[in-house]
Design an enzyme around this catalytic site. Structure first.
Site, PDB file in Angstrom:
ATOM      1  N   ASN A 163       0.883  -1.171   0.000  1.00 14.78           N
ATOM      2  CA  ASN A 163       0.000   0.000   0.000  1.00 14.78           C
ATOM      3  C   ASN A 163       0.912   1.210   0.000  1.00 14.78           C
ATOM      4  OD1 ASN A 163      -1.768   2.094   0.467  1.00 14.78           O
ATOM      5  ND2 ASN A 163      -2.763   1.160   2.229  1.00 14.78           N
ATOM      6  N   ARG A 193     -11.086  16.274   6.604  1.00 12.57           N
ATOM      7  CA  ARG A 193     -11.954  16.525   5.450  1.00 12.57           C
ATOM      8  C   ARG A 193     -13.356  16.912   5.901  1.00 12.57           C
ATOM      9  NH1 ARG A 193     -10.580  11.056   2.252  1.00 12.57           N
ATOM     10  NH2 ARG A 193      -8.968  10.708   3.800  1.00 12.57           N
ATOM     11  N   GLU A 208      -7.534  -4.930   5.497  1.00  7.05           N
ATOM     12  CA  GLU A 208      -7.484  -4.671   4.063  1.00  7.05           C
ATOM     13  C   GLU A 208      -6.343  -5.433   3.394  1.00  7.05           C
ATOM     14  OE1 GLU A 208      -8.604  -0.258   3.183  1.00  7.05           O
ATOM     15  OE2 GLU A 208      -7.842  -0.308   5.233  1.00  7.05           O
ATOM     16  N   ARG A 244      -2.536  -2.096  -3.535  1.00 11.94           N
ATOM     17  CA  ARG A 244      -3.724  -1.277  -3.347  1.00 11.94           C
ATOM     18  C   ARG A 244      -3.648  -0.099  -4.313  1.00 11.94           C
ATOM     19  NH1 ARG A 244      -4.865   3.510   0.742  1.00 11.94           N
ATOM     20  NH2 ARG A 244      -7.121   3.718   0.497  1.00 11.94           N
ATOM     21  N   HIS A 260     -12.637   3.065   0.016  1.00 10.80           N
ATOM     22  CA  HIS A 260     -12.548   2.105   1.125  1.00 10.80           C
ATOM     23  C   HIS A 260     -13.215   0.781   0.766  1.00 10.80           C
ATOM     24  CE1 HIS A 260     -12.360   5.755   4.071  1.00 10.80           C
ATOM     25  NE2 HIS A 260     -11.136   5.340   3.776  1.00 10.80           N
TER      26      HIS A 260
END
Length: 404
Positions: A7, A244, A387, A94, A183
């Site tokens: 990743n 965010r 993940e 990823r 996600h």
């Protein structure tokens, strides 16, 4: 068969090494602050049944040097788990944005690399470093099959009514402006885990999955497939996040530009880096904000109220969209570790069949845990996400399909 999962972020590389078919990683690690004055690599490996750890501070100039260090650690006599780099059969990468073209994990070739590069404007903070990780890994492990696993792929099952914006058609047809969602690897992983745990076939299960970390998103899952999700064209939309803003009236952008004379880069930085919890409190770590709230800090209280209320609204909307919900799933750093957030999200949902048990909820989730009261019609689960394991599984599936 060894599968390395990478990743690659803008200044970091997160990695895990799996033996095909195994649930636990042989080794995991993080290279951080790449390109800065002081970098760090953290490596952990399981050798002869014992966990060994190493942390090293040094200067790492770029991702190529970072991946070389990862390779050296995996091969190290003391803390390594590989005899040779050739032991790695495949590398699962990823990749954040795959657009509409990629709805499945895919073996990386020149066409895919060009597509990821073309999609970079859709995910400017993510796709370029993802691509760099692919290019460097291809050089360092030329015999390994490189596979891309896309964050957006799980959400490609959404119906047009959920992913289309009410803007002129040409903006979708010519420029691809639509809801993509992110996600996806995490939402898919916890969906599979919930299906197995509840003993309900994947194609029959309806869930609302809440991935709550510094970035956060929530997904409506019908029959094991995503049918709606909170993030949109970019990872900026939806829930309130660490830095965010989440959902915002588009007219605010006009006000910022015309009344405050802010440039597009300034607005982008404001909404992506200076908003959300850090905008409301000056801090983006939920643990610190909860500590401040417990001490009577009014700013922290308001921020947590805004944060949990937004999640609650999405849960209500998705319950209406799904009609029937088997379980609500909390996952990722906040979802797994914040009893406060879970409790205040679920308060007021009793009339919709969501009843939390205060004692059951007062945990940090290290395994799948039921949080609902005995008389709750809908299950509430905390499920640790993984993940990297999901990327390894999907990479293995691609290898098996290509060999069969």
């Amino acid at each position: 068969m060894k599968i390395l999962v990478i990743n690659s972020g803008s200044s970091s590389i997160k990695y895990s090494l799996f033996d095909a078919g195994e649930q636990q990683a042989l080794a995991t690690g993080l290279v951080e602050r790449i390109g800065e004055d002081s970098s760090r690599i953290k490596h952990q490996a399981v050798i002869d049944g014992k966990s060994r750890q190493l942390t090293r501070d040094l200067v790492i100039e770029d991702h190529r040097q970072g991946l070389k260090l990862v390779t050296e650690l995996l091969l190290d006599d003391q803390i390594g788990v590989l005899a040779s780099a050739a032991d790695i059969t495949a590398i699962g990468h990823r990749v954040v944005h795959g657009g509409e073209r990629y709805s499945q994990p895919t073996v990386i070739d020149d066409d895919l690399i060009e597509a990821v590069r073309t999609l970079a404007p859709f995910a400017p903070l993510h796709n370029p470093p993802n691509l760099q990780g692919i290019e460097v890994a291809s050089e360092l492990f030329p015999d390994a099959t490189q596979v891309a696993v896309f964050d957006t792929a799980f959400h490609q099952s959404m119906p047009a009514a959920a992913y289309r914006y009410a803007i002129p058609n040409y903006l979708y047809d010519d420029h691809g402006i639509r809801v993509y969602g992110f996600h996806g690897t995490s939402h898919l992983y916890v969906t599979k885990q919930a299906s197995q745990y509840l003993g309900k076939p994947l194609d029959e299960i309806n869930l609302i999955t809440a991935h709550l970390g510094n970035g956060a998103s929530i997904t409506a899952v019908r029959g094991g497939k995503s049918v709606d999700t909170s993030m949109g064209f970019s990872p900026l939309a939806g829930l309130v996040m660490g830095t965010r803003s989440g959902d915002l009236d588009p007219a605010v952008l006009f006000f910022l530009g015309t009344k405050l004379a802010m440039s597009f880069p300034e607005i982008d930085r404001l909404l992506n880096k200076q908003s959300g919890m850090i905008g409301l409190t000056g801090n983006n770590d939920l643990r610190d904000i909860e500590d401040r709230q417990a001490e009577g800090d009014d700013q922290a209280q308001l921020a947590l109220d805004v944060y949990t209320y937004r999640i609650k609204k999405y849960i209500g909307a998705y319950m209406a969209a799904l009609g029937h919900v088997d379980a609500i799933v909390f996952t990722a750093g906040v979802g797994e570790n914040s009893p406060y957030v879970r409790w205040h999200v679920c308060q007021g949902l009793e009339g919709l069949g969501v009843i939390l048990d205060a004692d059951k909820n007062d945990i940090l989730a290290r395994e799948i845990t039921e949080l609902q009261a005995n008389d709750s019609p809908i299950k509430v689960l905390a499920i640790p996400t993984n993940e990297e394991l999901e990327i390894a599984r999907q990479t293995l599936e691609v290898l098996q399909e290509n060999s069969g």
